[in-house]
Structures are given as structure tokens and as C-alpha cells.
Design a protein around this motif. Structure first.
Motif, PDB file in Angstrom:
ATOM      1  N   SER A 212       0.938  -1.159  -0.019  1.00  0.00           N
ATOM      2  CA  SER A 212      -0.037  -0.023  -0.088  1.00  0.00           C
ATOM      3  C   SER A 212       0.997   1.406   0.095  1.00  0.00           C
ATOM      4  CB  SER A 212      -0.884   0.056   1.199  1.00  0.00           C
ATOM      5  OG  SER A 212      -0.241   0.109   2.518  1.00  0.00           O
ATOM      6  N   ASN A 213       2.152   0.951  -0.137  1.00  0.00           N
ATOM      7  CA  ASN A 213       3.155   2.240  -0.339  1.00  0.00           C
ATOM      8  C   ASN A 213       2.898   3.188   1.222  1.00  0.00           C
ATOM      9  OD1 ASN A 213       5.103   3.893  -1.330  1.00  0.00           O
ATOM     10  ND2 ASN A 213       3.843   5.434  -2.357  1.00  0.00           N
ATOM     11  N   ASP A 214       2.877   2.348   2.157  1.00  0.00           N
ATOM     12  CA  ASP A 214       2.454   2.772   3.468  1.00  0.00           C
ATOM     13  C   ASP A 214       3.712   3.962   3.967  1.00  0.00           C
ATOM     14  OD1 ASP A 214       2.243   3.179   6.495  1.00  0.00           O
ATOM     15  OD2 ASP A 214       1.041   1.256   6.424  1.00  0.00           O
ATOM     16  N   PRO A 215       3.280   5.189   4.242  1.00  0.00           N
ATOM     17  CA  PRO A 215       4.241   6.062   4.806  1.00  0.00           C
ATOM     18  C   PRO A 215       5.084   5.895   5.996  1.00  0.00           C
ATOM     19  CG  PRO A 215       2.451   7.197   4.880  1.00  0.00           C
ATOM     20  CD  PRO A 215       1.961   5.515   4.257  1.00  0.00           C
ATOM     21  N   ARG A 216       4.481   4.853   6.818  1.00  0.00           N
ATOM     22  CA  ARG A 216       5.076   4.323   8.105  1.00  0.00           C
ATOM     23  C   ARG A 216       6.355   3.741   8.104  1.00  0.00           C
ATOM     24  NH1 ARG A 216      -0.246   2.144  10.766  1.00  0.00           N
ATOM     25  NH2 ARG A 216      -0.719   1.960   8.467  1.00  0.00           N
ATOM     26  N   ILE A 217       6.627   3.138   6.508  1.00  0.00           N
ATOM     27  CA  ILE A 217       7.786   2.286   6.543  1.00  0.00           C
ATOM     28  C   ILE A 217       9.245   3.028   7.066  1.00  0.00           C
ATOM     29  CG2 ILE A 217       9.388   1.178   4.671  1.00  0.00           C
ATOM     30  CD1 ILE A 217       6.798   0.648   3.191  1.00  0.00           C
TER      31      ILE A 217
ATOM     32  N   GLN B 251      10.139  10.822  16.979  1.00  0.00           N
ATOM     33  CA  GLN B 251      11.231  10.542  15.968  1.00  0.00           C
ATOM     34  C   GLN B 251      10.456   9.874  14.636  1.00  0.00           C
ATOM     35  OE1 GLN B 251      14.645  10.814  16.261  1.00  0.00           O
ATOM     36  NE2 GLN B 251      13.874  12.039  18.115  1.00  0.00           N
ATOM     37  N   ALA B 252       9.437   9.249  15.129  1.00  0.00           N
ATOM     38  CA  ALA B 252       8.643   8.497  13.831  1.00  0.00           C
ATOM     39  C   ALA B 252       7.624   9.557  13.476  1.00  0.00           C
ATOM     40  CB  ALA B 252       8.072   7.311  14.323  1.00  0.00           C
ATOM     41  N   VAL B 253       7.835  10.519  12.802  1.00  0.00           N
ATOM     42  CA  VAL B 253       6.957  11.517  12.136  1.00  0.00           C
ATOM     43  C   VAL B 253       6.882  11.612  10.809  1.00  0.00           C
ATOM     44  CG1 VAL B 253       6.461  14.036  11.991  1.00  0.00           C
ATOM     45  CG2 VAL B 253       7.827  13.188  14.142  1.00  0.00           C
ATOM     46  N   VAL B 254       5.184  11.555  10.298  1.00  0.00           N
ATOM     47  CA  VAL B 254       4.822  11.523   8.997  1.00  0.00           C
ATOM     48  C   VAL B 254       4.399  12.844   8.821  1.00  0.00           C
ATOM     49  CG1 VAL B 254       3.575  10.264   7.250  1.00  0.00           C
ATOM     50  CG2 VAL B 254       4.980   8.778   8.972  1.00  0.00           C
ATOM     51  N   SER B 255       4.518  13.563   7.741  1.00  0.00           N
ATOM     52  CA  SER B 255       3.836  14.775   7.138  1.00  0.00           C
ATOM     53  C   SER B 255       2.301  14.606   7.280  1.00  0.00           C
ATOM     54  CB  SER B 255       4.498  15.557   6.255  1.00  0.00           C
ATOM     55  OG  SER B 255       3.942  14.911   4.830  1.00  0.00           O
ATOM     56  N   ASP B 256       1.771  15.467   7.597  1.00  0.00           N
ATOM     57  CA  ASP B 256       0.299  15.652   7.410  1.00  0.00           C
ATOM     58  C   ASP B 256      -0.277  15.589   5.966  1.00  0.00           C
ATOM     59  OD1 ASP B 256      -0.209  16.130  10.180  1.00  0.00           O
ATOM     60  OD2 ASP B 256      -0.506  18.156   9.908  1.00  0.00           O
ATOM     61  N   ASN B 257       0.515  15.847   4.890  1.00  0.00           N
ATOM     62  CA  ASN B 257       0.217  15.950   3.637  1.00  0.00           C
ATOM     63  C   ASN B 257       0.325  14.317   3.354  1.00  0.00           C
ATOM     64  OD1 ASN B 257      -0.311  18.550   3.178  1.00  0.00           O
ATOM     65  ND2 ASN B 257       1.779  19.122   2.536  1.00  0.00           N
ATOM     66  N   ASP B 258       1.357  13.664   3.762  1.00  0.00           N
ATOM     67  CA  ASP B 258       1.298  12.216   3.484  1.00  0.00           C
ATOM     68  C   ASP B 258       0.497  11.431   4.089  1.00  0.00           C
ATOM     69  OD1 ASP B 258       3.789  12.838   1.860  1.00  0.00           O
ATOM     70  OD2 ASP B 258       5.253  12.166   3.229  1.00  0.00           O
ATOM     71  N   ILE B 259      -0.121  11.709   5.161  1.00  0.00           N
ATOM     72  CA  ILE B 259      -0.830  11.158   5.957  1.00  0.00           C
ATOM     73  C   ILE B 259      -2.412  11.296   5.085  1.00  0.00           C
ATOM     74  CG2 ILE B 259      -2.384  10.801   8.113  1.00  0.00           C
ATOM     75  CD1 ILE B 259       0.016  11.817   9.734  1.00  0.00           C
ATOM     76  N   ALA B 260      -2.584  12.325   4.881  1.00  0.00           N
ATOM     77  CA  ALA B 260      -3.762  12.722   4.070  1.00  0.00           C
ATOM     78  C   ALA B 260      -3.974  11.934   3.064  1.00  0.00           C
ATOM     79  CB  ALA B 260      -3.944  14.113   3.678  1.00  0.00           C
ATOM     80  N   SER B 261      -2.877  11.821   2.140  1.00  0.00           N
ATOM     81  CA  SER B 261      -2.737  11.295   0.777  1.00  0.00           C
ATOM     82  C   SER B 261      -2.922   9.863   1.030  1.00  0.00           C
ATOM     83  CB  SER B 261      -1.190  11.502   0.047  1.00  0.00           C
ATOM     84  OG  SER B 261      -0.881  10.859  -1.002  1.00  0.00           O
ATOM     85  N   TYR B 262      -2.220   9.227   1.830  1.00  0.00           N
ATOM     86  CA  TYR B 262      -2.514   7.793   2.390  1.00  0.00           C
ATOM     87  C   TYR B 262      -3.651   7.374   2.527  1.00  0.00           C
ATOM     88  CZ  TYR B 262      -1.621   3.168   4.262  1.00  0.00           C
ATOM     89  OH  TYR B 262      -1.625   1.896   4.402  1.00  0.00           O
ATOM     90  N   VAL B 263      -4.584   8.109   3.522  1.00  0.00           N
ATOM     91  CA  VAL B 263      -5.863   8.125   3.726  1.00  0.00           C
ATOM     92  C   VAL B 263      -6.698   7.927   2.329  1.00  0.00           C
ATOM     93  CG1 VAL B 263      -7.740   8.909   5.204  1.00  0.00           C
ATOM     94  CG2 VAL B 263      -5.402   8.503   6.296  1.00  0.00           C
ATOM     95  N   SER B 264      -6.607   9.003   1.722  1.00  0.00           N
ATOM     96  CA  SER B 264      -7.404   9.051   0.660  1.00  0.00           C
ATOM     97  C   SER B 264      -7.247   7.913  -0.550  1.00  0.00           C
ATOM     98  CB  SER B 264      -7.141  10.400  -0.228  1.00  0.00           C
ATOM     99  OG  SER B 264      -6.025  10.370  -0.711  1.00  0.00           O
ATOM    100  N   ARG B 265      -5.945   7.421  -0.438  1.00  0.00           N
ATOM    101  CA  ARG B 265      -5.787   6.304  -1.468  1.00  0.00           C
ATOM    102  C   ARG B 265      -6.213   4.952  -0.978  1.00  0.00           C
ATOM    103  NH1 ARG B 265      -0.341   8.079  -0.856  1.00  0.00           N
ATOM    104  NH2 ARG B 265       0.360   5.905   0.039  1.00  0.00           N
ATOM    105  N   ASN B 266      -6.386   4.995   0.293  1.00  0.00           N
ATOM    106  CA  ASN B 266      -6.827   3.545   0.764  1.00  0.00           C
ATOM    107  C   ASN B 266      -8.325   3.690   1.580  1.00  0.00           C
ATOM    108  OD1 ASN B 266      -4.352   1.628   0.567  1.00  0.00           O
ATOM    109  ND2 ASN B 266      -3.559   3.977   1.161  1.00  0.00           N
ATOM    110  N   PRO B 267      -9.352   3.975   0.985  1.00  0.00           N
ATOM    111  CA  PRO B 267     -10.603   3.743   1.389  1.00  0.00           C
ATOM    112  C   PRO B 267     -11.129   2.488   1.756  1.00  0.00           C
ATOM    113  CG  PRO B 267     -10.945   4.074  -0.946  1.00  0.00           C
ATOM    114  CD  PRO B 267      -9.224   4.184  -0.741  1.00  0.00           C
ATOM    115  N   LEU B 268     -11.970   2.408   2.621  1.00  0.00           N
ATOM    116  CA  LEU B 268     -12.426   1.012   3.161  1.00  0.00           C
ATOM    117  C   LEU B 268     -13.442   0.468   1.963  1.00  0.00           C
ATOM    118  CD1 LEU B 268     -12.777  -1.304   5.275  1.00  0.00           C
ATOM    119  CD2 LEU B 268     -14.663   0.018   5.934  1.00  0.00           C
ATOM    120  N   ASN B 269     -12.955  -0.669   1.413  1.00  0.00           N
ATOM    121  CA  ASN B 269     -14.054  -1.422   0.613  1.00  0.00           C
ATOM    122  C   ASN B 269     -14.991  -2.111   1.521  1.00  0.00           C
ATOM    123  OD1 ASN B 269     -15.159  -3.237  -1.010  1.00  0.00           O
ATOM    124  ND2 ASN B 269     -13.413  -3.690  -2.306  1.00  0.00           N
ATOM    125  N   THR B 270     -16.316  -1.458   1.359  1.00  0.00           N
ATOM    126  CA  THR B 270     -17.320  -2.022   2.228  1.00  0.00           C
ATOM    127  C   THR B 270     -17.955  -3.485   2.010  1.00  0.00           C
ATOM    128  OG1 THR B 270     -18.818  -0.746   0.937  1.00  0.00           O
ATOM    129  CG2 THR B 270     -17.826   0.479   2.891  1.00  0.00           C
TER     130      THR B 270
END
Length: 536
Positions: A286-291, A426-445
Motif C-alpha cells: 500500500s506504499n505505507d508512509p510508516r515504512i 522521531q517517527a514523524v510522517v507529514s500531514d500531507n503524506d498522511i492525508a494522501s495515504y488515507v485518500s488512497r486507501n478507502p475501506l472497501n465495504t
């Protein structure tokens, strides 16, 4: 002269002794001795919280590798990585049990001290919530355990009965309901609270969030009860942001170093404990920014660089590779060099005298500045976890709000929670990267897909916050992600990933009759027997 002096002292002593007989107890009572009247029970809350939050080898050696969040070629970690007992492995059976009951004993004493003292009503209710939090970890790992008679040794009961897990869960839900409702914002706050600094509104949200978690543990065996309490928790108010995360900040400077870092900074552990292929592959898909926030490879090549416990590594996402479970460094068929897609040995650095290659040096390790912080945070339960559980409940058709909204909230919260792992983020991800990740990964209902998405994310958040006890519990409950058991010679369980931890090996001697009753009720005391809520 000397005689008169000695006699004078003797006479004075006799006179003093005779004059004290009327108030002997008063004179011979230590004014500094702690009693139920002068000891502040709040102090026991913080002691219980720090003790319970510390895990280290309690969960690193077995649970973290059973669920393939971590992997290791080091022989000692064969206990969990390969299902092969090594180096006093049976001694570690009791770690979670002993730590959990030790913390429970502190809470029991705290609750005893506040009985009948209305000024401590909130502390008493918080104690009940802690009691449930603590016992849930123990029963989830072992099954039937002492609860109703736990903590009664002072009154003479040193052989408590093992309550059936079904009864423990009934009690937990009922006690959470009563204790959380009893919390009163207008009454005295706990003054020694490591979770929330005595904030009663946050304790209320924690209580209902724990109710939600306990309810959702029952989805396999009692969906009706799960639905009732999940809906009750949602209506009453669960966690609302990462500010509600239940966590403990450790303090190395004052003798409370983080037990996870203490373990990982051991030379062998640091050199060979790696993120598991299962976890890193899921995050890469999922190209997770947490990596980049959680993983790194050593900054240099060779053995010396791979053992450098002071220099941060390289956290570029594209360089991170998870290590498969079930391999060693023995040179045979299970040597790590035989693993599919082996990235190769990190070569020796010619500039370093007597350096050697590092066979696992190209695999990703937990990021040094995040997880090897001796004053880091122990994360116990997060807002993101509670949002994922609400999302699952909604997918099941229960009245807990919008599944898609809860899932989106959880994704953002799970990433932001990582910044809380250290006092200086230390483990900081930018707000923009978070918003982008959330929008790319919606829940499949779609029902099955949604359950897989939700519980796979639960796996990621509990793994990256090093809450492997919870990773193991929710994997058994949900079945996600789908894991393939390790095959290796000499295993204590074959063809299956362990489903529970056997009881401490001392129990047949110390509480034999009740131990035997528990085994008769639950099944053989081994790694394959499933606890009550994990029945197929």
C-alpha cells in the motif's frame, strides 16, 4: 568518678524505662512506618501502570514472531521464530503471567486501601478499569486463569481457582460498565496517573474503549453479547483522538528504562532481530508512509556496521526488506542465504580492521531512534485500534456509526500515534503524506474485504507500536492477515502457528488441583489448545 557516672546512666535508664510503661506503644511505634491511614494509595497506581506496560522479552521472544511481525536468525529467538525451544524457553512462559499478576496485586492493594473513603471514588473506579486491562492480557494468552479469587493471599487463599474464560469476560464487561459509569468529573482525580495525569474524561473514554475491545473479542463465540456491549461503548463515548492513547513514558534516568529497548540493545538482538517479511510486504503493497518512520538498514556495510548500536541507519523506504521467519545462520537447508529473494550478504568493510560480512545486514531492523530509546513509550491501547474495532462492528451491521469513517480515522491516527513513541518525536510522517495515504486507501465495504482490510491494519498498528500481545490476540480472533506456519526441525508444534501460551511450569506444584481442573475444562496445556473465544 567513673563508677558514679556509670551508675548514673544505669539509674537514668531504669527511671526512663519505668516512666515509659504507660505509653510504651506510642514510644515504640515508628512514626515513618507506612500504614493504611498515612499511605497515599495513588502511588500504587503509577507503580502498577509502569510494571504492566513493560514487556520486553515477555512478548518479543514468542508472540512477536508467532505473528511474523519480527523475525530472527539468532538461536535464542527460535522459541518464537521457529517454534523450537531454546535457552530456558520454558522459563519465559511465565513472564506475561508474573508481570500481569504482579501489577494486579498493586491494584488490588490500592483498591483495598480506598474502601470506604469517598474521596478516592475515582481512584477506585480507575483501579477496576486497570484490573480489567491487566487480566485481559493474561486470559487472552493462557485461557482459564485466576480472577475472582486473585489477590487473596493476604487473607490466606494462596491457591485460587481458575475461572473459565467465558466467566472472566462476563465479569470484565460488567465491571467496566459499572466502573466507567461511576467516574465523576466533579470528584478528586488520581494524583499519580501515568496514562492521563488524572484526566477523568479520558479515563471514561478508556473504560468504554476497553469495553469495546472486550466485546469484539467475542465475535466468534457470542456475537449477541459482542453487539450489545460494542453498541453500548460507542453510545457512551470511546476514544476521540490520539490524545486518548493509553501509554506510559519510561524514564531511564530514574531507573525505569524501557524494557523493549533493553532487550533490543543486547548485542545479539540488535544484530539479528529484524522486521518480518510479512509485515514489511503488507506495508509496501500500500506504499505505507510508516515504512520510513519505523524501519532502517545499517548505515554501513559489514559486521561492525551491523552491530553499531549508536549510529542511526538508513530509513529510505525503497531500501527496506523484511526478513522471512524460519531461517538460521547454520549453513544448511534453512540458512538465511537459501531464503527466496535473499538480498545477499552485506559485505565486510575493507576500511575496518578484521571486519566480516553481515548475512542479515540488508534486512530491515526496527529504527534505532524510535525503538531503542531507553526512555521510550510503552503503548498499551490506541485511539486507532478503537476506531478499527468500531469499523468492524459497523461492517457487521451493528449501530456503531460509519465503517468507512472509522477506518479513515484509524489510518490517520495509527500513523500519528508513532510520533508518540518518544518524548521527542522521531517517527514523524507529514500531514500531507498522511492525508494522501488515507485518500488512497478507502475501506472497501464488501463484507469479507472490509474485515480483511480492518484487521490487517490492526496488525500493522499493533506491530509498529510494539504491542505484540494484542497483535497475537486479534490475529487469532480475526484470522487476518493470513499467515503460513513455519516449518523447521524439532518444533514444539507442527503444521500450525501456536494458539496460546502454556501455563507457567510451576503451577502443577504450586496450585495443582486448580491447575488440573483448568486443563480438564480447557484442553491439554500446550501451544495448540485454543482459548474459549478462539474456538473454530
Amino acid at each position: 568518678m567513673k563508677k558514679r557516672l556509670i551508675y548514673g546512666w544505669l539509674l537514668a535508664g531504669v527511671t526512663f524505662a519505668s516512666s515509659c510503661t504507660k505509653n510504651f506503644d506510642e514510644v515504640n511505634t515508628d512514626p515513618y512506618k507506612a500504614t493504611s491511614e498515612n499511605f497515599n494509595p495513588n502511588f500504587l497506581m503509577s507503580q502498577a501502570q509502569i510494571q504492566f506496560s513493560q514487556t520486553g522479552y515477555d512478548q518479543l521472544l514468542f508472540q512477536s514472531m508467532w505473528v511474523q511481525s519480527l523475525a530472527s536468525t539468532f538461536d535464542y529467538y527460535a522459541n518464537g521464530d521457529k517454534y523450537v525451544l531454546r535457552g530456558s524457553g520454558t522459563g519465559y512462559y511465565s513472564r506475561t503471567w508474573n508481570r500481569g499478576y504482579g501489577a494486579l496485586t498493586l491494584v488490588d492493594e490500592m483498591k483495598n486501601l480506598v474502601q470506604g473513603k469517598t474521596q478516592y471514588s475515582n481512584l477506585d473506579a480507575c483501579g477496576t478499569i486497570l484490573r480489567v486491562m491487566f487480566i485481559q492480557r493474561i486470559t487472552d494468552l493462557h485461557g482459564d486463569v485466576p480472577y475472582s479469587q486473585e489477590g487473596q493471599a493476604k487473607s490466606g487463599n494462596v491457591a485460587p481457582v481458575f475461572d473459565k474464560q467465558q466467566d472472566i469476560y462476563k465479569a470484565m464487561l460488567s465491571q467496566l460498565d459499572a466502573a466507567t459509569a461511576a467516574l465523576d468529573l466533579n470528584k478528586d482525580k488520581p494524583s499519580s496517573d501515568l496514562f492521563y495525569g488524572g484526566d477523568i474524561s479520558k479515563w471514561k473514554r478508556l473504560g468504554y474503549s476497553l469495553m469495546l475491545k472486550a466485546a469484539m473479542r467475542l465475535t466468534k463465540v457470542d456475537a449477541a453479547t459482542a453487539k450489545t456491549y460494542a453498541e453500548k461503548a460507542y453510545a457512551a463515548g470511546t476514544m476521540t483522538s490520539v490524545a486518548d492513547n493509553a501509554k506510559v513514558l519510561t524514564d531511564n534516568a530514574n531507573g525505569n528504562s524501557n524494557s523493549n529497548s533493553d532487550a533490543l540493545l543486547v548485542a545479539d538482538d540488535f544484530r539479528e532481530v529484524r522486521w518480518g517479511k510479512t509485515l514489511i510486504d503488507i506495508m509496501k503493497t500500500s506504499n505505507d508512509p510508516r515504512i520510513s518512520a519505523v524501519a532502517e538498514v545499517s548505515a554501513g556495510t559489514g559486521k561492525a556496521a551491523n552491530e553499531d548500536r549508536a549510529t542511526p541507519g538508513v530509513n529510505t523506504a525503497s531500501l527496506q526488506i523484511g526478513m522471512p521467519n524460519g531461517y538460521d545462520l547454520n549453513g544448511g537447508a534453512t540458512d538465511i542465504s537459501k531464503a527466496p529473494n535473499y538480498p545477499g550478504t552485506s559485505p565486510a568493510n575493507p576500511a575496518v580492521p578484521n571486519d566480516a560480512p553481515a548475512p542479515v545486514g540488508k534486512y530491515s531492523r526496527p529504527r534505532l531512534t524510535v525503538y531503542d530509546d531507553r526512555s521510550g513509550v510503552n503503548m498499551l491501547y490506541t485511539y486507532g485500534e478503537s476506531e478499527l474495532l468500531l469499523a468492524e462492528a459497523a461492517v457487521r451491521g451493528w449501530n456503531t456509526g460509519s465503517a468507512a469513517t472509522h477506518y479513515a480515522n484509524a489510518l490517520a491516527a495509527d500513523i500519528r500515534s508513532l510520533a508518540q513513541m518518544n518524548a521527542t518525536p522521531q517517527a514523524v510522517v507529514s500531514d500531507n503524506d498522511i492525508a494522501s495515504y488515507v485518500s488512497r486507501n478507502p475501506l472497501n465495504t464488501a463484507n469479507t474485504t472490509a474485515l480483511q482490510q480492518i484487521n490487517t491494519e490492526y496488525y500493522v498498528v499493533t506491530s509498529t507500536t510494539f504491542n505484540f500481545n494484542e497483535t497475537f490476540a486479534n490475529w487469532r480472533r480475526s484470522g487476518y492477515p493470513v499467515l503460513t506456519p513455519v516449518t523447521y526441525p524439532g518444533q514444539y508444534i507442527t503444521g500450525s502457528i501456536p494458539r496460546r501460551m502454556p501455563y507457567p511450569i510451576t503451577l502443577p506444584q504450586t496450585n495443582g488441583a486448580n491447575y488440573q481442573a483448568a486443563v480438564a475444562n480447557q484442553g491439554p496445556d500446550n501451544f495448540a489448545t485454543r482459548v474459549w473465544w478462539d474456538k473454530q
